[in-house]
Structures are given as C-alpha cells and as structure tokens.
Design a protein around this motif. Structure first.
Motif, PDB file in Angstrom:
ATOM      1  N   ARG A 135       0.848  -1.192   0.000  1.00  0.00           N
ATOM      2  CA  ARG A 135       0.000   0.000   0.000  1.00  0.00           C
ATOM      3  C   ARG A 135       0.882   1.240   0.000  1.00  0.00           C
ATOM      4  N   MET A 136       0.499   2.235  -0.791  1.00  0.00           N
ATOM      5  CA  MET A 136       1.268   3.473  -0.887  1.00  0.00           C
ATOM      6  C   MET A 136       0.597   4.602  -0.126  1.00  0.00           C
ATOM      7  N   TYR A 137       1.392   5.610   0.206  1.00  0.00           N
ATOM      8  CA  TYR A 137       0.840   6.832   0.757  1.00  0.00           C
ATOM      9  C   TYR A 137       0.138   7.605  -0.362  1.00  0.00           C
ATOM     10  N   PRO A 138      -0.830   8.457  -0.021  1.00  0.00           N
ATOM     11  CA  PRO A 138      -1.466   9.270  -1.068  1.00  0.00           C
ATOM     12  C   PRO A 138      -0.477  10.270  -1.654  1.00  0.00           C
ATOM     13  N   SER A 139      -0.492  10.426  -2.970  1.00  0.00           N
ATOM     14  CA  SER A 139       0.467  11.304  -3.644  1.00  0.00           C
ATOM     15  C   SER A 139      -0.024  12.747  -3.605  1.00  0.00           C
ATOM     16  N   VAL A 140       0.015  13.316  -2.406  1.00  0.00           N
ATOM     17  CA  VAL A 140      -0.444  14.696  -2.226  1.00  0.00           C
ATOM     18  C   VAL A 140       0.766  15.623  -2.218  1.00  0.00           C
ATOM     19  N   PRO A 141       0.583  16.887  -2.656  1.00  0.00           N
ATOM     20  CA  PRO A 141       1.721  17.809  -2.733  1.00  0.00           C
ATOM     21  C   PRO A 141       2.454  18.000  -1.413  1.00  0.00           C
ATOM     22  N   ALA A 142       1.721  17.977  -0.301  1.00  0.00           N
ATOM     23  CA  ALA A 142       2.325  18.291   0.991  1.00  0.00           C
ATOM     24  C   ALA A 142       2.895  17.071   1.704  1.00  0.00           C
TER      25      ALA A 142
END
Length: 447
Positions: A388-395
């Motif tokens: 599972r990956m972390y969400p690819s959010v800018p912050a």
C-alpha cells in the motif's frame, strides 16, 4: 550486421507512437538513431552499497550499445541530500535530464511544476498503465491530476528478516512466529526471555523516512490510516492509529537493540548482517546483499524472510520505491525519454532487479528470474499483493517531516508509553499536519 539491424530496429521504434485520436499520423516519440549525439545526465540514489552502482553502470552500457548517439552520464546522489539538490535543480534549471524520484515526492514536485509530463504517446510506448504494478502506477501522478509525471521504476516493499539460529535456540517455530501481531510480539518476548545474546529486534530510529515506512503497515493493519482518502486531513489521532503506534512503540521500547536504535534505518541491514538483532525490517535489496556475502556473523548461522504480521484489519506492507521523472528544464527531453523507456522495459527491469535485488515495477519482469524462484525472495513476492502506498499529495514531504519530528519522543522514551501518552503525541501531530494541509499549494520543496 546484427548491430546494424539493431540500430535500424531502434530507429523504427523511436519513430513509432500511438495513433492520434482523430486518425492522423502517429505521434513521434523518442530520439531517432539519425539524430546528433547527445549526453544526458541521470541522477540516481542508491539504497545500498556498490551493488546498485554497478547495476546502474551495466544499464548505461547496455543502453549505449542500443543507442550509440545517446550517452548517459550517471550521477550518484545520497538520499539524504537528494531532496535539497532536486529542489535547487528545479528552481535553477540546472539539474539532470532524468532523475530517480522517491514515490512519496511525486506529488510535491508535480505540484511545484518541476516535472515534464509524459505524453499519451510516450505512455503508450512504455506499455501503458497495465504494464506496471497497480500500486506503483498510483504514484505516477499527484492526487486529483491526470498528468503522468513520474514513470514507475523500482518497488520498495518491506518484509521481515530473521535469524533462523536464534529462533531455533529459543524453540520458536518460524512457520507461525510472525503470522499476527500477537505471535510477533510473543516471538520477540520468547527470544528475550531465552537469554539470547542477540537482541530480539534491530530497528533504526535516527532518520525520518525509514521510521514511517516501518510503522505505517501497523497503522493500516489496525484499520487506521495516516491521512484520509483525498489527503486533506490526518487520521493519526483516531483510535486505530493510536492502538497501532502504541503497539509499535512498545516493541521498540522492550525489544530493540540499543545499538540499532542509534542507527538510521538504511544502516540497519548491514548491522543485522554483522550480528545485531534477531529480527529486522527491510526491502528486497538486502536479499541480494546478503546472498552476495553470506559469511558475516549475523548470516552464516542462517537467516530467512517472512511477510509482515497481520493485524485485525489484515496484512499490509509499505510499498514505495522510485519513479523516473524528466525535469521540465531537461536539455534533451526526447533522449531522456529513450532512457526512461529503456529502464522501464522488460529486459532492463529483469537485469536490474536481479543485479540489485530491487523489485521491478513492470509486472512481467519478475517471471523467469531468481526474484521468482529464490526462497529468500518469497516473503517479498507475497508482500507485493499486500503493498500500500501513501497518497500522492503535494504536501506529503511536509507530512513526513512533521511525523518524524513529533514522534521523536516515542523512540527515545525510557520504556513503553501509556496509551494516553501516545494519544497526546498523535493529537498534537494531527493538528500540525492539518494546519500544513490547509494550504493546497504547500509542497515542502522549492523556495
């Protein structure tokens, strides 16, 4: 003669794209063999020692044999320096043509406008989304955007490494030792109670990213998460996350080797190989390193791997790794794409994976290699399905920094903390993260 045919075939491939939607001629992608010689810079960040350096050199040589008019100049960048150097390169316009990029950085650099998006024709030329592991493709773009800015390259999937001799002396069955949170903790306790001179755990607590990657599977396994689905709010103060962090902190406090605590997570595999700790967590590259030199003190008596333990919500593993990005300021973007296409192709993925031990992002590249047959890779083959990956959010870069800073007292506590003490730390961390997430343009990189 064969060389001429190969060059001709490459030229044909370089001129082939996907047909335009309006039925016009295919779009040209890549760098044809009849174009002038160029040199492109490639920044890469080795996760270990000389094995990955040699793997990169091998690929540059193989690539140049197929593309004599493109020379790749590899530049080794330490992971701890990479974020600063890439941020500077993005603002100065004096960076590489192609760079390795941590999957958790894609959202930030994409939002910052530092990366050149791949065209539809280029995406088709590498096989499209279906050619890659689904979780890897989720890191190819930032959340909420359809622009593909980072092509999946290598997968960082974690599993457990353990000393078979230590378990045997403690009377522990390795088939069940790591199945669940309960059996995992019971295994560590039994090793400690057996009087083993080897401490039960080897987990490093002196850097940012490794700590979070090791801890996240426990949060997911408890049914929690670090952020909500759209990446706008922290979930760390919720009961499931508190339960998981309390459990993980207890393991560190009661069973981690004090010498390992003073290491970064990237230094732990070598320490484990030298005899520190009976159980460690790391990615598949350590399998290649350990097989290459099995005589070290922690390996010669026997070692093996096991999947991460399952929590009440299931079994999970952090799945990260590296993508390949072409900087917006690349001097030779067409030649840069040829290098990306080569590195994400089946043959290079197979060769690089076998040579370095890092898992290919291209799904077809595993079959027929020792990644598919070597027993020590078995846990990683299984964990890919639980990744599972972390969400690819800018912050996200800022989120990781906040977590690492606020969680420091967890790892340096003199013993296991109460649930209330953990709750207080996670509540404060949640408030800090939510404040950072209020600014959608905040990336944690750039000026």
């Amino acid at each position: 003669m064969y060389r001429l045919l190969a060059v001709a075939a490459v030229a044909a491939l370089s001129l082939t794209g996907c047909a335009a939607k309006d039925g016009t001629a295919p779009e040209t992608v890549g760098y044809a063999a009849d174009r002038p010689p160029v040199t492109i810079d490639f920044w890469y960040m080795p996760a270990g020692g000389p094995i990955q350096d040699q793997a990169v050199r091998t690929e540059t040589e193989e690539f140049h044999a197929l593309h004599p008019n493109i020379t790749v100049r590899p530049v080794r960048i330490a992971w701890e320096d990479a974020l600063t150097r890439l941020s500077t390169a993005s603002t100065s316009g004096e960076g590489p043509d192609v760079t390795q990029l941590g999957t958790t950085w894609v959202g930030g650099f994409s939002s910052f406008g530092a990366l050149r998006p791949y065209t539809d024709a280029e995406i088709a030329a590498v096989g499209g989304q279906d050619a890659f592991a689904a979780a890897s493709w989720s890191s190819s773009h930032r959340v909420g955007s359809s622009e593909i800015t980072a092509m999946p390259w290598l997968i960082d999937i974690r599993a457990l490494f353990y000393r078979t001799d230590v378990l045997a002396k403690a009377g522990i069955d390795p088939e069940t030792a790591f199945d669940t949170w309960e059996s995992f903790e019971a295994t560590l306790k039994k090793i400690k109670d057996s009087g083993s001179p080897v401490a039960p755990l080897a987990i490093g607590n002196q850097n940012t990213f490794g700590i979070i990657h090791n801890m996240a599977p426990f949060i997911w396994g408890a049914g929690g998460d670090l952020l909500d689905a759209d990446g706008t709010r922290s979930r760390l103060a919720e009961p499931a996350a508190v339960e998981a962090v309390s459990y993980y902190q207890r393991l560190i406090a009661l069973y981690d080797d004090p010498k390992a605590m003073r290491l970064t997570s990237s230094d732990v595999p070598a320490a484990f190989a030298d005899g520190i700790g009976a159980v460690a967590m790391d990615n598949s590259q350590s399998v290649a390193d350990f097989l290459a030199d099995p005589t070290r003190a922690g390996l010669k008596a026997g070692w093996a791997t096991a999947p991460m333990p399952a929590g009440k919500a299931g079994r999970f593993g952090f799945l990260g790794g590296s993508n390949l990005a072409i900087l917006k300021g690349a001097r030779h973007p067409d030649a840069a794409f040829e290098w990306v296409r080569f590195l994400t192709g089946k043959q290079s993925q197979q060769r690089y994976g076998v040579n370095s031990g890092l898992w290919p992002s291209r799904t077809e590249a595993v079959a027929g290699t020792k990644l598919a047959t070597e027993p020590a890779y078995g846990a990683f083959r299984e964990m890919i399905g639980y990744g599972r990956m972390y969400p690819s959010v800018p912050a996200w870069i800022t989120v990781e920094t906040i977590i690492a800073k606020n969680f420091t007292e967890l790892w340096h506590a003199p013993g296991a903390l109460s649930r209330d003490a953990v709750q207080a730390i996670l509540t404060r961390t949640t408030a800090d993260i939510n404040e950072a997430l209020k600014d959608p343009a905040h990336t944690g990189i750039g000026p």
